[in-house]
Design an enzyme around this catalytic site. Sequence first.
Site, PDB file in Angstrom:
ATOM      1  N   ASP A  14     -27.695 -21.851 -16.493  1.00 33.23           N
ATOM      2  CA  ASP A  14     -28.560 -21.366 -15.406  1.00 33.23           C
ATOM      3  C   ASP A  14     -29.621 -22.367 -14.963  1.00 33.23           C
ATOM      4  OD1 ASP A  14     -27.201 -18.922 -15.660  1.00 33.23           O
ATOM      5  OD2 ASP A  14     -28.590 -18.281 -17.222  1.00 33.23           O
ATOM      6  N   LYS A  17     -27.172 -26.040 -11.825  1.00 33.64           N
ATOM      7  CA  LYS A  17     -26.138 -27.092 -11.765  1.00 33.64           C
ATOM      8  C   LYS A  17     -25.310 -26.975 -10.501  1.00 33.64           C
ATOM      9  CE  LYS A  17     -24.133 -25.486 -15.495  1.00 33.64           C
ATOM     10  NZ  LYS A  17     -25.137 -24.605 -16.067  1.00 33.64           N
ATOM     11  N   GLY A  18     -24.988 -25.721 -10.121  1.00 32.02           N
ATOM     12  CA  GLY A  18     -24.108 -25.489  -8.975  1.00 32.02           C
ATOM     13  C   GLY A  18     -24.694 -26.084  -7.711  1.00 32.02           C
ATOM     14  N   ALA A  40     -19.435 -18.171 -16.017  1.00 29.52           N
ATOM     15  CA  ALA A  40     -20.405 -18.983 -15.263  1.00 29.52           C
ATOM     16  C   ALA A  40     -20.755 -18.303 -13.941  1.00 29.52           C
ATOM     17  CB  ALA A  40     -19.795 -20.348 -14.971  1.00 29.52           C
ATOM     18  N   GLY A  41     -21.955 -18.568 -13.445  1.00 28.94           N
ATOM     19  CA  GLY A  41     -22.348 -18.087 -12.125  1.00 28.94           C
ATOM     20  C   GLY A  41     -23.140 -19.186 -11.455  1.00 28.94           C
ATOM     21  N   HIS A  42     -22.502 -19.912 -10.548  1.00 23.29           N
ATOM     22  CA  HIS A  42     -23.151 -21.063  -9.923  1.00 23.29           C
ATOM     23  C   HIS A  42     -23.550 -20.701  -8.500  1.00 23.29           C
ATOM     24  CE1 HIS A  42     -21.058 -23.932 -13.003  1.00 23.29           C
ATOM     25  NE2 HIS A  42     -21.918 -23.115 -13.542  1.00 23.29           N
ATOM     26  N   THR A  43     -24.858 -20.675  -8.266  1.00 25.95           N
ATOM     27  CA  THR A  43     -25.361 -20.201  -6.975  1.00 25.95           C
ATOM     28  C   THR A  43     -25.605 -21.374  -6.033  1.00 25.95           C
ATOM     29  OG1 THR A  43     -26.420 -18.411  -8.140  1.00 25.95           O
ATOM     30  CG2 THR A  43     -27.169 -18.795  -5.889  1.00 25.95           C
ATOM     31  N   GLN A 197     -22.140 -23.344 -18.301  1.00 24.29           N
ATOM     32  CA  GLN A 197     -23.079 -23.034 -19.397  1.00 24.29           C
ATOM     33  C   GLN A 197     -23.987 -24.249 -19.644  1.00 24.29           C
ATOM     34  OE1 GLN A 197     -19.438 -22.165 -20.178  1.00 24.29           O
ATOM     35  NE2 GLN A 197     -20.067 -20.487 -18.872  1.00 24.29           N
ATOM     36  N   ARG A 277     -33.403 -12.759 -17.261  1.00 27.97           N
ATOM     37  CA  ARG A 277     -33.346 -13.881 -18.197  1.00 27.97           C
ATOM     38  C   ARG A 277     -34.604 -13.908 -19.059  1.00 27.97           C
ATOM     39  NH1 ARG A 277     -31.360 -17.641 -13.291  1.00 27.97           N
ATOM     40  NH2 ARG A 277     -29.154 -17.115 -13.389  1.00 27.97           N
ATOM     41  N   SER A 370     -35.932 -30.984  -7.846  1.00 27.38           N
ATOM     42  CA  SER A 370     -35.943 -30.028  -6.739  1.00 27.38           C
ATOM     43  C   SER A 370     -37.080 -29.040  -6.904  1.00 27.38           C
ATOM     44  CB  SER A 370     -34.601 -29.301  -6.622  1.00 27.38           C
ATOM     45  OG  SER A 370     -34.304 -28.630  -7.813  1.00 27.38           O
TER      46      SER A 370
HETATM   47  P1  IMP Z   1     -19.662 -15.613 -23.224  1.00 25.91           P
HETATM   48  O1  IMP Z   1     -19.552 -16.971 -22.655  1.00 25.91           O
HETATM   49  O2  IMP Z   1     -19.475 -14.526 -22.201  1.00 25.91           O
HETATM   50  O3  IMP Z   1     -18.794 -15.418 -24.433  1.00 25.91           O
HETATM   51  O4  IMP Z   1     -21.180 -15.416 -23.738  1.00 25.91           O
HETATM   52  C1  IMP Z   1     -21.726 -16.137 -24.853  1.00 25.91           C
HETATM   53  C2  IMP Z   1     -23.194 -16.486 -24.594  1.00 25.91           C
HETATM   54  O5  IMP Z   1     -23.272 -17.456 -23.558  1.00 25.91           O
HETATM   55  C3  IMP Z   1     -24.050 -15.298 -24.136  1.00 25.91           C
HETATM   56  O6  IMP Z   1     -25.362 -15.464 -24.645  1.00 25.91           O
HETATM   57  C4  IMP Z   1     -24.059 -15.440 -22.619  1.00 25.91           C
HETATM   58  O7  IMP Z   1     -25.175 -14.828 -22.035  1.00 25.91           O
HETATM   59  C5  IMP Z   1     -24.106 -16.960 -22.483  1.00 25.91           C
HETATM   60  N1  IMP Z   1     -23.524 -17.463 -21.229  1.00 25.91           N
HETATM   61  C6  IMP Z   1     -22.217 -17.555 -20.917  1.00 25.91           C
HETATM   62  N2  IMP Z   1     -22.056 -18.112 -19.707  1.00 25.91           N
HETATM   63  C7  IMP Z   1     -23.289 -18.390 -19.259  1.00 25.91           C
HETATM   64  C8  IMP Z   1     -23.774 -19.014 -18.059  1.00 25.91           C
HETATM   65  O8  IMP Z   1     -23.020 -19.467 -17.190  1.00 25.91           O
HETATM   66  N3  IMP Z   1     -25.129 -19.133 -17.958  1.00 25.91           N
HETATM   67  C9  IMP Z   1     -25.972 -18.712 -18.944  1.00 25.91           C
HETATM   68  N4  IMP Z   1     -25.575 -18.143 -20.065  1.00 25.91           N
HETATM   69  C10 IMP Z   1     -24.230 -17.973 -20.224  1.00 25.91           C
END
Ligand code: IMP
Length: 381
Positions: A14, A17-18, A40-43, A197, A277, A370
Site C-alpha cells: 500500500d 506502487k501502482g 493486491a490493490g493498485h490504485t 505487497q 489500515r 510525491s
Molecule cells: P494474503 O496475501 O491475502 O494471504 O494476506 C496475507 C497478509 O498480507 C495480510 O496481512 C494481508 O492484509 C496482507 N496483504 C496482502 N496483499 C496486500 C496488499 O496488496 N497490500 C497490503 N497488504 C496486503
Amino acid sequence: MISNIAILGAQAGDEAKGAWTNRLSKDYDWVIRFNGGNNAGHTIYRNGQKHVHHLMPSFNWEYNHTKAFLSSNMVIDLIALNSEINQLFKIDPELPKRVFVDPDAFLVLDKHIEEDKLKNGNLGTTNKGIGPAYTDKINRTGIRIRDLLLSNDRSLNVDGWSREAFKALLEKGVQFKGILELYNHFNQDRLLFEGAQGVLLDVNHGTYPYVSSSQSGVAGIYSSGFHFAPPKVVYGVTKCYTTKVGTGPFPTEIFGESANKIREIGKEYGATTGRPRRIGWLDLPALKYGALRGGITNWIMTKFDVLDGLAEVPVCTSYDKEVTCSEDFFNTKPQYVNFAGWTNSKDINLIQPFINNIQELTKINISYISCGVNEEDTFKL
Ligand code: IMP
C-alpha cells in the site's frame, strides 16, 4: 538507453506502487507483475478517474507501445482477471490484446478462497485464496493455466465459473504466452517489473507468519524466469509514514487522534478489502532491513502532503536492538528522533531537510517523491 527497472513495496504494501508504475511505464514496453495475485490493490488516477488494478499490471495503456505481462510466479483467479479485462474492454475493445499471461501461472480456484476464509482468519488475509493456491503449487497438486489450454478434460478439478472466465478471456483476445515464446521481445524491449505487497510481507524475508505467500522482493523477478533481463535500478516505494493491514508486528504503530487524522487525510483504507489500515511513524530500521532483503537500490517516497502542518515528524531511527532477522520486529522498542515538519509539501524546499535526513540515515538516495495523486504533485530529485 533506458535500463530495466523494478518498482516494489518497501514496507508492508500500500505504498502507492501502482501510481508510480503507471507514471513511469510510459518509458517502457512491458509492465510485468511478478508475484502474488488479486490480494493486491493498485490504485491509479487517469484523467481524474480512479482505477483499481488487482491482477492487471499498472501499465499506462494510453501509450500504444505499453503491454502488460502476468508472470508464472503469480497465482491467478481467472474470474477476477476477467472482470478487470471487461473494464479494459469497455474503455477500448483492443486493449485486452495488449495483456499477456504466462500459462505456467497457477490458478486460484473457488476451493482456495473457501479455505482461506476458513483457516487464515488469525493472519488477517485478504481472503482471496492466495495462500491455499500457493500451497497447492508447492504441494504439486496445483492446476496451471496451461492445463486448461491443453485439455478439455472435465475431470480436471476446475470450477465452471473459472472455465467460463477462461473462455471469455480468450474471446477478448488476452494472449496466453510463456516467457520463452516472448523471449526475443523481452530480451530487446524495455521492462518495468511491478511488485505486489511489500518486502515486509515477503514469504522468505518478511515478518513470518504474518506475511503473504509470495516473494515481493527481486527474488520474485528471478522466480518468474527473468534472470536474462534483470532490473538495473530497483525502486523501493515507501510512504513518509507507515501503514499496515492485517495482523503482525508493527513497532512504530500509533493510535488515537494522530493515527485517525493520518488515516482520514491519507484515505488509509485497503484498496482490496476496504479495511482501515493501521498507522505508524516511518521506521528506518525496517526500511533498511527491507532494502537489504528485497534488493532495493533507490527510494521513491510518497504522501508527504498527508503530514502537511505537523510541527514535528517523529521518525524511528533505531530499535533497542540491532535487526538481524525478521524475528527482531517482534517485541522491539523503537527509538525516535523528531524531525522538523513542513507546512506545505508542494514547496520542495520545506521538505528537503527531511529528505536529506532519510537519505543520510538509510544510505540510499530518494529518486522521486510525491505529495498528491496528480502529475503536478510528483517530483524527480
Ligand atoms: P494474503 O496475501 O491475502 O494471504 O494476506 C496475507 C497478509 O498480507 C495480510 O496481512 C494481508 O492484509 C496482507 N496483504 C496482502 N496483499 C496486500 C496488499 O496488496 N497490500 C497490503 N497488504 C496486503
